[in-house]
Each structure stands twice: as C-alpha cells, then as structure tokens.
Design a protein around this motif. Structure first.
Motif, PDB file in Angstrom:
ATOM      1  N   ALA B  62      32.817  41.419  47.526  1.00 23.28           N
ATOM      2  CA  ALA B  62      31.823  41.631  46.467  1.00 23.28           C
ATOM      3  C   ALA B  62      31.040  42.928  46.655  1.00 23.28           C
ATOM      4  O   ALA B  62      30.312  43.342  45.743  1.00 23.28           O
ATOM      5  CB  ALA B  62      30.862  40.445  46.408  1.00 23.28           C
ATOM      6  N   LEU B  63      31.180  43.586  47.814  1.00 25.19           N
ATOM      7  CA  LEU B  63      30.419  44.823  48.041  1.00 25.19           C
ATOM      8  C   LEU B  63      30.675  45.883  46.958  1.00 25.19           C
ATOM      9  O   LEU B  63      29.714  46.457  46.432  1.00 25.19           O
ATOM     10  CB  LEU B  63      30.717  45.389  49.446  1.00 25.19           C
ATOM     11  N   PRO B  64      31.953  46.143  46.583  1.00 33.11           N
ATOM     12  CA  PRO B  64      32.182  47.165  45.542  1.00 33.11           C
ATOM     13  C   PRO B  64      31.531  46.805  44.194  1.00 33.11           C
ATOM     14  O   PRO B  64      31.072  47.703  43.480  1.00 33.11           O
ATOM     15  CB  PRO B  64      33.709  47.211  45.413  1.00 33.11           C
ATOM     16  N   LEU B  65      31.474  45.536  43.869  1.00 29.08           N
ATOM     17  CA  LEU B  65      30.819  45.085  42.633  1.00 29.08           C
ATOM     18  C   LEU B  65      29.362  45.552  42.618  1.00 29.08           C
ATOM     19  O   LEU B  65      28.832  46.005  41.597  1.00 29.08           O
ATOM     20  CB  LEU B  65      30.890  43.553  42.563  1.00 29.08           C
ATOM     21  N   MET B  66      28.730  45.458  43.781  1.00 25.30           N
ATOM     22  CA  MET B  66      27.308  45.793  43.935  1.00 25.30           C
ATOM     23  C   MET B  66      27.107  47.307  44.021  1.00 25.30           C
ATOM     24  O   MET B  66      26.331  47.901  43.270  1.00 25.30           O
ATOM     25  CB  MET B  66      26.846  45.124  45.248  1.00 25.30           C
TER      26      MET B  66
END
Lengths: 348, 348
Positions: B62-66
């Motif tokens: 989920a890091l890239p989403l953020m």
C-alpha cells in the motif's frame, strides 16, 4: 519443561506444496505399512513414538459393539454400522440415520456426550441456517460412534451415565480391544480426551499399522473378532457416503476401490487403512497435524498399491493449488523420501 | 526432482500442542527480529531462505498508493486506508467501506480481480445465507487492497485492465517498493501468484524483518515514504477492526497495544510486525503453513516485548485446546528454542 516425546532425528518431509517455482510449505511425518507377523514393508520416520490415533481407529472402537452382539440385538443395518465407524459431515442422511439408530436402541438424544458443532458439509450448514435451526449433537461428526457406544452400554447393562469416561465398562472394553489389536499397552498416562469427549490412547504407528494389517488379513484374531472386523469393513466400504460424506477424500477412495480399501482419517493428521487383497495395514501421522498432508500421503500410497484401478494420486484428490479465481498457482507433491517409499511399494 | 529450497538443517520446533500428557502435534519454523542497520536481535531457523510473504506485507504493497498521492486524491480516510492494508473477514462494515472506496475512486465493482469467497466471519456468512445472497468480490478478504491498487492504477493513468499482472505499472511499482524496503531483489523466478491473483515475491525473513524495522523506526526512508508508512501504520493501529475483524488475533493485538504494535499475518503461516517504540521489525514463517502456529509464536514474542501491558501470551490468544463440549483437553506452548529466544528478548 514440556513433555516432549520427539526423537532427535526429525521425521522426513513427506509432502511439498509449491507455489510458482518454490516450495512454500511442507509437511513432515511418519508412515508405517505392515503385514501381520512380519517386519514393516514401509517404515518412514519415527514409527515407535506414541501418537493419538483420534478418529482414525473408529473401526477398532466399534469392534466390541459388533462382537458383543449389541449391534445385532439393535438390528443395525450396514448403513448404520458404517455410521458407527464414521466421522460424518452432518448431512441430512447422516442425521436421520443417527436418529433411526437411537430409536432402535431406545436411547434418548440427550444421552449423547459428544457435544454440538455445525455440519462440516457447507451446504448442510447453510440449510440449517436458512431454516433458522442450530446444530444438535446429532450433527456432531462422531454422533454415530456415540450411539454405538451407548448401544453397547445398554447391551452390557453398564449404565449410560458416564459412558464416555475411561473407567466406564464400555471404554475399558474398547481399550482392551485396541491393546489386543495393536499389541501395545494402553497405559493410563497414554490416555487423553478426544474432541468428542471419549478417551484416545496414544499408540505407536507400528502398532496401529499392525492392527489394520490384522483387520486386512483377518488373521491372528478370534473367530468372533474376525467376523466383526469383516462385517464392519464391509459396511464401511459398501456405504462410504456414511463414513465421511459428500466430496470427502475417504468416501471417494472407498467408492473407487470398494472392498479393496478400508480407509479412515483422524484429527491432527492421522490416517489409517486396511488393504485386504494385499493383507496390508497402514498408519501415518503428519507432525504438524495437517489433514491436507495426511490425505496427500495416503493418496500417493494408495495409488501406488492399486496401479490397475488408479492412474495416480491426482485421481483421488485435487493436488493442484488454485486461487479464488480458479487459477492454477501451485501443486501438492510427494517428497523424495515419500517417492522412494512409493517405489518400494511398487516392487511388492 | 522437485524445486526444493530447504536447507539441510531443519528449522527448530517453535510450538508444541499437547493433549493429555503428550505432545500431539508441533510446528517448526523460522523467526527474525531485526533493528534497521544492525545484526538481527532474534534469528531462529533459516532466515535466508526465500518465503512468500503473502498478505503479511499488504502495508508495503500500500506504500505506493500513499506516496503517489493517489490515496489523498481519492480522499481516503484512516478507516479506508486500514482496509487497503487488510485481510478482512467480510463483515458488513468491511463490505460497505470497500463500496465507499470504489465510489470515491470512481471504479466499478467488476474491475476487482480478487475473486469471490464467503466471509470468514461465520455470522456474516450466515447472514448472507439467511438473506438468500451469495458472496461477491467485495467480500473477498483482499478487496480493500484491490481497490487500493485500482485507485493507484487510475492515478497513474496506467489503465485498470490487467492491474493484477506482474508487468502492470502498479505491480512494478509495488515490486520496486518491496525491493527497496527489504534490500532484496525480487527476481522473476521469485514471483508466484497469490490467492487474490496479484504477484507475491519470495523474500528471506531477514529482508522482511528489515523492511518492518525500517517502518518501525521510520529510518533509512525518503521523507515521502516515511510519511506514507507512518500514516498507514497509524490508520491500521487506530482502526484494527478494519485490518482483520471480529474476534481475530491481529485485531486483538492492535486493540491492546495501539500505536505500539502494527501486526499482520499472511496465508501459509507468515506473520510480520513493526514495533515503533523498540524500533524492531519481526517476520516469521511456519514451515507447514499453519496459522495457529504463526499466531502462537507471534503472541509469545509480542507478550515478551510488552511486559508492562501484556501479562502473557494467553492474554492475546486462546492457548487452551478445548473440545466440542468445552472441556480443556490440551494446550499450545512454546518450545524450548522459542523460550530461549523469548528470554533473549526479555534482556533487550
């Protein structure tokens, strides 16, 4: 200190689960395949360490019901006898058959000490929900065995109260039967309580394989016991739907092989079988308790014992790992060590 | 030959399950607890062998989403961000939140590639049945992560079609993030397909523990990544009900410890955690894939890291084995080797 009874040599890996190009998980365990009165044909891993056989020996637990004449006095049919040896899925046919057995024996439903759980057959569980009902002790996978024990208690005039306790005459008779069949002592410290509240006595795989070899060959048994064993195995192999249920591994194996294979699993990765044509008994336990491991090992060994009827283990169970969209993402495969045991069976 | 990547030394036994006075089953595995930029604090078993982290690294996925600004552009709340990192139980609150996320991102439900399954929360499954409904892809435990991936795809203008494939820009960006966080290469041969159809890249526990140590300490990260990691962990630890669900282990741990512990399990016995106060990251895998083993190891290690808040592991999970009638018949206990690792943590 924990009461660990694990030998220093770890049991071999028996089953590998691969995902992509790597092994993701694997199951270690031990297997014994034996012939009565001879050295084991297959001895993989520690076959001397006592393991709890759990539901895999329900057929041994049902021998006193048969031998004593209690089952015939209750006029149990093959369907009902199969259920007395079963870990059923709680389908309607199972529940109705248990109800009929209770009626034949004149036993009230609330005498059952097995406890309640939802049917393991999803559709049957959903049907109960849709009807606004809850599971009863009849749905418990062990309910048939419990009716058998209660029927024996009645026949022995031993009282129904506490029939599940190790010191009740019913359990004592079962204990002696297991000792005679396995050739092993069921010492008090080997006794634990099973999921359905009756005793389970720890026994080495070697003894369990011998017990099933004796059933397979009907050798070294009294005429009464041989007749009882033959009748129970016939009941189970001719009514495999009653022993487990829809879509389950053992039911499928017995449907395929008929009287040639009596098979039964137990909780925590135990599997036992009797193969009358070969006079062989099998007992195995997965160290970590996984059913998927136990059934995969059994499938590979059974396929190798019946090359004319079964092409390969995938005929007996799904060895593909698929995901929620049905994509093939991995597979369940035998280890090298299990492969060698299979090769050795092939030369029998 | 099978593609076995198992070192010759078996992993140690970590958890013993006793019944009566004997060990009935046991789970082997490996554990790494690390601090960024230092030698592992705990290294039990083979921490170099690549394992599939599965859902345990959803927070890394989920890091890239953020970081990309996609989550803020969609105006996701903490509740929704927690669901993007979740393996939820398919309860109504989960399903409705996923629906709200889809609406915010302007994505249709049928874009989800995760597949359908019944809610793992029994009561929610029974409610569906009682209403005559079937599960949709919204009920899939990974649906929140998939909405996150679709939201990122929209934000990157990369197209929704095939967003789950390893070569799609969304998965490539996730792959690079995992490589940067773990310090390990995600080579094509390390890639397999997860239960929800997205890639899972095999990584050694050592690298996974390092990734969670970096998250815990927010050290060695770009300012954008540190902010993204902090925000996601805050979302999860403040909304633990969204990350798993009612009665589940990880939800319970995060409820007890709040921002002090971010924990997440994955299929096949994987467990990861970040402990900000200690700056520690944890990654473990049970050889045989058993969730009960993974959660028991995690419970013991977490209890030992927080002696002031948690009396013992039994505070975090049920370590008693009970049967269908609720009788105590056994227990789940740490092995000697795990006990030594716990003792070593106690001296930190």
């Amino acid at each position: 200190m924990h009461p660990v009874l694990i030998s220093n040599m770890p049991n071999p890996v028996l089953i590998n689960l691969t995902r992509g190009s790597l092994v993701e998980s694997f199951h270690r365990g031990a297997v014994c395949i034996a012939r009565a009165g001879a050295a084991p044909v297959v001895a993989l891993g520690d076959i001397e360490r006592p393991i709890y056989p759990r539901s895999a020996i329900k057929v041994l637990q049902a021998l006193p019901l048969m031998e004593s004449g209690a089952a015939d006095a209750a006029d149990f049919t093959d369907t009902e006898l199969a259920l007395a040896c079963a870990s059923h899925s709680g389908e309607e046919v199972h529940v109705e058959t248990v109800r009929a057995m209770l009626a034949k024996s004149g036993i009230a439903e609330d005498a059952l000490a097995c406890g309640n759980h939802w049917p393991t057959h999803d559709e049957s569980a959903r049907t109960l929900v849709a009807m606004g009902q809850k599971p009863t002790s009849l749905h418990n996978n062990c309910s048939g065995k419990h009716v058998g024990m209660l029927t024996l208690a009645t026949h022995l005039e031993a009282g129904l109260e506490g029939y599940e306790h190790p010191d009740h005459p019913v359990q004592q008779r079962i204990r002696r039967t297991i000792e005679e069949m396995t050739g092993e002592a069921a010492a008090p410290r080997m006794c634990a309580i099973d999921g359905c509240s009756v005793p389970t006595w720890a026994m080495p795989l070697k003894g369990l394989a011998l017990a099933f070899a004796r059933l397979a060959a009907l050798s070294g048994l009294s005429p009464e016991r041989a007749a009882a064993g033959k009748r129970l195995m016939r009941a189970c192999t001719s009514e495999p739907q009653m022993v487990e249920g829809t879509g389950r591994f053992g039911t499928g194996v017995m449907r395929r092989l008929g009287a040639s294979a009596f098979v039964k699993g137990g909780a925590e990765g135990v599997y036992c079988a009797a193969f009358p044509e070969q006079g062989l008994g099998m007992a195995l336990k997965i160290d970590d308790g996984a059913k998927r491991g136990a059934e995969a090992v059994a499938a590979h060994l059974i396929a190798s014992l019946f090359p004319d009827q079964i092409e390969n283990a995938a005929d007996l169970m799904n060895l593909k790992i698929t995901n929620w969209r049905g994509l093939d993402v991995g597979k369940i495969a035998p280890s090298e060590e299990l492969g060698e045991a299979i090769a050795c069976l092939d030369t029998l």
